[in-house]
Each structure stands twice: as structure tokens, then as C-alpha cells.
Design an enzyme around this catalytic site. Structure first.
Site, PDB file in Angstrom:
ATOM      1  N   THR A   1      30.291  39.795  30.053  1.00 53.12           N
ATOM      2  CA  THR A   1      30.722  41.111  29.540  1.00 53.12           C
ATOM      3  C   THR A   1      32.254  41.122  29.485  1.00 53.12           C
ATOM      4  O   THR A   1      32.821  40.601  28.536  1.00 53.12           O
ATOM      5  CB  THR A   1      30.180  42.277  30.408  1.00 53.12           C
TER       6      THR A   1
ATOM      7  N   LYS B   1      28.265  35.796  36.210  1.00 51.91           N
ATOM      8  CA  LYS B   1      29.221  36.623  35.458  1.00 51.91           C
ATOM      9  C   LYS B   1      29.779  37.691  36.402  1.00 51.91           C
ATOM     10  O   LYS B   1      29.157  38.042  37.385  1.00 51.91           O
ATOM     11  CB  LYS B   1      28.541  37.274  34.259  1.00 51.91           C
TER      12      LYS B   1
ATOM     13  N   ASN C   1      40.993  49.520  33.804  1.00 47.97           N
ATOM     14  CA  ASN C   1      40.024  50.527  34.218  1.00 47.97           C
ATOM     15  C   ASN C   1      40.453  51.956  33.936  1.00 47.97           C
ATOM     16  O   ASN C   1      39.650  52.879  34.043  1.00 47.97           O
ATOM     17  CB  ASN C   1      39.705  50.354  35.699  1.00 47.97           C
TER      18      ASN C   1
ATOM     19  N   THR D   1      28.148  44.993  36.525  1.00 43.71           N
ATOM     20  CA  THR D   1      27.241  44.039  37.114  1.00 43.71           C
ATOM     21  C   THR D   1      27.758  42.646  37.377  1.00 43.71           C
ATOM     22  O   THR D   1      28.244  41.968  36.495  1.00 43.71           O
ATOM     23  CB  THR D   1      25.989  43.828  36.248  1.00 43.71           C
TER      24      THR D   1
ATOM     25  N   SER E   1      43.865  59.039  26.179  1.00 44.24           N
ATOM     26  CA  SER E   1      44.729  60.021  25.519  1.00 44.24           C
ATOM     27  C   SER E   1      45.734  59.353  24.599  1.00 44.24           C
ATOM     28  O   SER E   1      46.053  58.198  24.753  1.00 44.24           O
ATOM     29  CB  SER E   1      45.460  60.842  26.572  1.00 44.24           C
TER      30      SER E   1
ATOM     31  N   GLU F   1      39.201  41.657  37.598  1.00 37.92           N
ATOM     32  CA  GLU F   1      40.013  42.373  36.608  1.00 37.92           C
ATOM     33  C   GLU F   1      41.481  42.418  37.022  1.00 37.92           C
ATOM     34  O   GLU F   1      41.825  42.924  38.085  1.00 37.92           O
ATOM     35  CB  GLU F   1      39.444  43.773  36.406  1.00 37.92           C
TER      36      GLU F   1
END
Lengths: 413, 413
Positions: free
Chosen positions: A158, A184, A408, A195, A413, A285
């Protein structure tokens, strides 16, 4: 989403050999992504044992509920994984989707629905339309072949910036068996693209109860010892399938955990699980550095692991490492907040081989310059010695960077 | 360090009136900062009761250890607070520093060392040189005056972007009494500049055991219900001093928690503690939004608070709020990871008055546009209804921004 590959990605990817009794197919079902595969089918020979470790979330996804039920039987013939939709927090519709998928998968594999395993990863809260891919399962199962492990690793990605593979050859009795694994991430969880999933397969003939014990112990020192952001997925799924095909080549059937013939296999499996788990961390991340945290001298191993995770999950420790700052005061804080037995005045802390604090005070002999140099590396080891017992544990995490917030924060905006 | 004032700072600061029996002085001791006050002395009349709530860290600072010991006696005559150095993880030197300060403070106030209270905030791991300020205590205690609450709030600041004040007038029997409070943050902890400190004083005549119960209950719904980054300080200290001076004006002496005359005081104290705690959150490092998280329908209040804190401490929830994204999937995840009883298919989640998820699925009636508009505000309410019991709890936090990473990452390189 970040589109650049993690700087901690492997320099070279391993090639996974076939595993006797395992056949693989992938497809572009268009569940969410365009122009890439998002459906994986893994078919297993009759007689395949299966074991699993699932998320401890109290709000698990529908496929996790489904797997938990079937794992009690210990038999597996087909695994179906989709990416793009996690089928999590989808209420009754979630269960309808797993039931429809299971029915089609069982027909495709010619087995009972209790021998089907399912995993889904991707957007949370969106109903999964099983109709998008259930009609594909029959032809995928028919066309599946043993040499498509590279495809398998890619189909389940993903937000991962690279596919995750590991493989090992090991002797079981006098026969060489194979263990392959894929995984993953990319966060411990990122529920928009949720996940942590990992699937391992071997041709070793190992009974399901033994497989279960092996996997649980291995997971405790690998997938259950890594954290990116302390956020546990609704969907974490680790499954191992043992086809037993190596028995035809003379491998012994293993039915007891203490069988001495199992020792090399166990070691190899543990190494493989750790390898995959670290690949997940290194693709965390925004990660720029891998952090290994070893706690020793705790009251118990359980206590050591809790303290290690308290350090690994501390935003202040993680931001300090991102800033290449050997900020041992934050490590003290994280030890203190864990709520586990600790004696401030017995505590020692090191970064790499540099001891920076000893017996509750700054170590007068440490060189600020040498430690600063060490902190520039991309693998940082933090060591904590509590000095009150024999318990020890090691966990892994990554640093916390602005990139994590950017990925994240989603700044609509 | 950030030098700009938080956008969530109060538009107007309250002026604190004197509290009978409390005198204040501050000084520039030059402990670390230049050109600002860093030392606070608060002197109390004879007969002052004291109660405290201290950090639960297993690695507390030396002043926390010191206060814990003296709080057993329940009597206080002088409080000495320094900023710039936390005297935490300073080993035997830390204890030497508190002993030297206590000796000088007791001499200055003409009391026993068991009536002295100490708090330190600032750099961790650096020995605190009590010699820099202990000689100042005598003249500070002599010159102290009742009208310097504004100075008190400023002298204890570290990375705070604004001083934190609260005050209330309330009837005790037929007599009006005063409660004043000051606090500092700025993270729940930032160990380089560590510590949440808050000091409250009143002229109400309240016995120490009652004061202790009042403070503990009040703290559970205020200072122990806020989090910036889940990182618990080595030094968190909340003290309340009750001089009893209002007895001279006819206020009744309170010796039992269930005294009906105490009800208005209790409410006023709880409001004041919550006010101060929210000021700390609103000055959280990098904070751009205050987040209130209310959990209802849990198995117990304890369970509700754990779930609420799991949501409040989730980096993914906090980054979503920073990104003005009503990402209820991440709230589901955080409920699930708390490990507390929860039924996925009974769960409802709302942002403000907008219910976004109901009975385990997306609420079909919610307007994405209206919720997006709501998320642009600087006070975000997240509501979770578990539907399994009567337990409820509310906690407060702030969003997680790139600024937080920048402040704490320190990017030395």
C-alpha cells in the site's frame, strides 16, 4: 503519500525460490489502485498446516475475525489477499464480503470454506465490494505457478516504498527445506492505507500446533517487537503455511515443539521473521533511521520489553534521534514513565558503544564529539541497563520526522 | 525552541488578587537564563496545610523525592522553585542540592526543613548548583509581598510561550475565600526544559488530609487528564497550600471531605485546576488546535479514561487533526488498541456535533462538507460512544504538527 523510496530500503532484493506445494497468482482487480496488481492468490497442496498471529485490536477487521475462526482448524488450502481496501469497520457488510470471497475461494481451490484465509489492506471504513474480484479467483487458482513470489510481494503493497522479501534454506532431518516470506507495512498502521501483513510458507511437514508455537515465539521477537508509531492496526495478520511437500523427499514429520530436528528450522524461521519485521520498520513512514533498543537487567523479560517499547514509542526519544541528538535524558524519562520497576540511581544508558549515563548520573568519561558522530549513522542502538534483575528484551523502531507528520497530516486545506 | 506565542494563548490575562497568608518574591539568579527571573519564593503563614500530586515516573527528580517525604506531614511554610535546571537524574548531587536549598529555605522562613517544598524545572542530567541561589532566599523571604502573583507565573516558565494564571472567589460558609493558581508546561514534558509544575494557594482553612483528597480528585479530571505527547515528566509537581487566614474573617475550618460547606469550594477548585491544565495543553509544543476527547458508554470510568488517553496519545489521530481531517478510522484504531472492552459494531464516533460513524459503520447521513468546515476550528471535540456500559471520561490534548518535530528534533547537524 510519499512517493520516494525509503533511504533505508535494501540495496538489493533477494530472489525467492519456489516452495514445494505453493502456487501463486496475482491480478489487477482495480479495487482502488489503477495500473498495478492488487489481488494475490496463494494456493497450497492438500495437507497444508497453517498457524497465525493476529492483531490484538479490540476493533479488528472482518478478515481478521474470519481468519481467527479458521485457524482453530489448522488446515489451509488457499489464501486471498487484496490491497486498496482494508474491509475494517465495515459492520455487517464486512462479514458479507468475507463470506462471498470465502465461498468463491473454496470453489476455486476445491476445498472447504474452513480452509480459506483472507487478508485485506487499504482504506478503512469503506465497504469492500467482493464482486470486484471474487469472479477472478477460479482462473487465478487454475493458473497459479510456484515462481511468482516477487509478484506476490508487490500485490500486497500500500504505502510501502519497497516490497519486502526474505528466504532461507535449512536442514530438517537430512533434507533441505525452504522458507519464504513476504510482508508489507508501511506504518505500524496508517489506517487510510492500513495494516501490517506478512505471509510465510515452507515445504516442511510441521503439524499445526507446533507451527502455532513456533510462530508465536518468533513473532514476539520480531513483528511484536517493532513499532513505528505505537498505533496498532485493526488488521495486522501474520500467517505461516507448511505444505509438508518435503516429506516426499524424506523430510521427517514434526509433531512436537521439542523435536531436536526442529532446532535449525526454528532458528532460520526466527531470523526470517526478524528480517521481514525490520524491513517493515525501515520502511516506516518518514523513517530516516532504524533504532534498536535493548533493555537488560530488568526484573523480568516482560518488564524489559515494556520499558523498551516505552522508549521506542516516545515521541521525544524519536524526535531526538531524528535530530541526531544523543538525548539520554529523554531515555530516562521513557524508562520512568513505563511504570515498571526501575532504580534511577542504578541506571546506565548507552548510544552504540558510548556509555553516556551511569549509576543515575551523566557518565563523566563520555565524549560528546564521538557520540555526535555516532548519531549521524542510519542505524542507532540505544542500550539501557537497569541493574536490578536478569530480564532483557530488544525492540526496533524508526525515528519521528516532519515527513511522518506530512504523510499523515494529509493537509487537506 | 519556538519563540512565537502559541495561537491558542489567552487573548487577555487575568490579574490575580492577593491570597491572605501568602507572600511572594522572585529573583534573577542566573541559573541558566540571562535577563529574566528564574527563582520563585512563596512564603506561607504559620498553620498552612499543604497537599500535592506528584509525577508517577519511576525516575523522579530529586525535588519530587523531597516533596513526597514532606507531604506526609501536611504542613508548609515556604516553597522554592527554580527554572533553568530540573535537578533530575543528578544522582547523589541532586540530593545534596535539595538538602542545601531546604536548609537555607528553612532558615529564611524560620521553620523546620519538613515544612519546605521545592520544585525545579529545566535541563535534565545537569547537576544543580544550589549555591547560585540559596544565599538569596533569606532576603527574598523577608521582602516577599502578597501582590506578586504575575511575577510568580513568569519566573517558573521554561519553553512556555505564555504564563498561566487562574483565580476564583468562592464562599466558604458565609465568608468569601480566594483560590489562586499558576502553572507551566510546555510539553507534557520536554526533558531538555522539563516539567509540568503548578502551584495553587488559598486562604481557606482546610485540613491537609481533606486538601489531599480534593487535590487528587481535581487532578484526575484536569492535570491527570491532559497529554501533549504521552511523555510523562520526571518532575511533574502540583501543590496546593491552604493558609487558613480566612478563619480570622470567620470562615469555618474544614476537617472532613463531606462537609457540605465545602461544595462550592470544591467546584471552584476543580474549575481552576481544569483551567490551568487546559492552558498547559494550549501551550503544548507546536500546538495549533486543542482537542477534547469524551468517551462514554464504557465498562467503567477507568476504562473510559484509558480509551480516551489512547486516542489522545495516538500520533495518527493527532496528525489527522493537524491536517483538519475528520479521520474517524484512526479513532476506531485507537479505541481498538487501548486493550479495553469495546464492541466494534456498537461504536459511534462524532466530531463536534457531527456523528460520522454509527454502529460500526460510516454514518450514511453525515455531511463531509460540514465536518470539514468544523475541523478548521481551533477547538476540536471528538466524541466516542461505546454502547456497552455507563463509564465516561474526558481528556484534553493538542494536535501533532511539524513544529513539534522541529522543536524537539533540535536538528543539530
Amino acid at each position: 503519500m510519499s512517493s520516494s523510496v525509503s533511504p533505508l530500503a535494501p540495496k538489493k532484493f533477494v530472489t525467492l525460490p519456489p516452495v514445494d506445494g505453493v502456487r501463486i497468482a496475482t491480478a489487477e482487480a482495480g479495487i482502488k489502485y489503477k495500473g498495478r496488481t492488487d489481488l494475490l492468490v496463494m494456493a497450497f497442496d492438500e495437507g497444508t498446516s497453517v498457524a497465525g498471529v493476529l492483531t490484538r485490536s479490540k476493533c479488528p477487521s472482518a478478515p481478521v475475525d474470519f481468519c481467527r475462526e479458521n485457524l482453530a482448524g489448522g488446515k489451509g488450502r488457499i489464501l486471498v489477499v487484496n490491497s486498496g481496501n482494508a474491509n475494517a469497520f465495515t459492520g455487517k457488510k464486512g462479514k458479507t464480503a468475507t463470506a462471498a470471497t470465502a465461498k468463491a475461494a473454496a470453489a476455486a481451490a476445491g476445498c472447504g470454506e474452513n480452509e480459506v484465509y483472507l487478508a485485506s489492506t487499504g482504506v478503512i471504513g469503506e465497504p469492500l465490494d467482493a464482486g470486484k474480484f471474487s469472479h477472478l479467483l477460479e482462473s487465478l487458482a487454475a493458473d497459479a505457478s510456484p515462481d511468482r513470489w516477487a509478484d506476490a510481494g508487490k500485490a500486497i503493497m500500500t504505502t510501502d516504498t519497497y516490497p519486502k522479501y526474505a528466504t532461507a534454506k535449512v536442514a530438517l532431518g537430512d533434507v533441505e527445506v525452504t522458507i519464504n516470506g513476504i510482508a508489507k507495512g508501511a506504518g505500524m498502521i496508517a489506517p487510510d492505507m492500513a495494516t501490517m501483513l506478512s505471509f510465510v510458507a515452507t515445504d516442511a511437514p510441521i503439524a499445526a500446533p507446533v507451527l502455532k508455537d513456533l510462530l508465536t515465539r518468533g513473532a514476539n521477537r520480531s513483528f511484536n517487537a517493532v513499532t513505528v508509531d505505537s498505533d496498532t492496526s485493526t488488521s495486522d495478520t501474520l500467517l505461516i503455511f507448511a505444505t509438508g511437500a518435503a516429506a516426499r523427499r524424506g523430510a521427517p514429520s514434526i509433531t512436537a515443539l521439542d523435536d531436536p530436528q526442529l532446532v535449525p528450522f526454528k532458528r532460520a524461521l526466527n531470523r526470517l521473521l526478524k528480517d521481514l519485521a525490520l524491513q517493515v520498520v525501515r520502511d516506516g513512514e518518514g523513517a530516516r533511521k532504524e533504532i534498536e533498543i535493548s533493555v537488560a537487567g530488568a526484573k523480568s523479560s516482560r518488564s524489559a520489553k515494556r520499558i523498551a517499547l516505552s522508549i521506542a514509542n516516545s515521541p521525544l526519544v524519536k524526535t531526538a534521534v531524528a535530530g541526531e541528538d544523543a538525548n539520554w535524558g529523554r531515555v530516562v524519562m521513557a524508562v520512568g514513565k513505563a511504570g515498571e520497576p526501575a532504580e534511577r540511581d542504578l541506571l546506565s544508558i548507552s548510544f552504540g558503544d558510548h556509555r553516556v549515563a551511569h549509576e543515575g548520573e551523566r557518565d563523566p568519561s563520555y565524549s560528546e564529539e564521538a557520540v555526535s558522530e555516532y548519531m549521524k549513522g542510519d542505524r542507532i542502538r540505544i542500550g539501557v541497563e537497569l541493574g536490578i534483575g536478569q530480564g532483557k528484551a530488544t525492540v526496533w523502531t524508526c525515528d519521528l520526522t516532519k515527513e511522518y507528520v506530512a504523510i499523515n497530516g494529509d493537509y487537506r486545506s
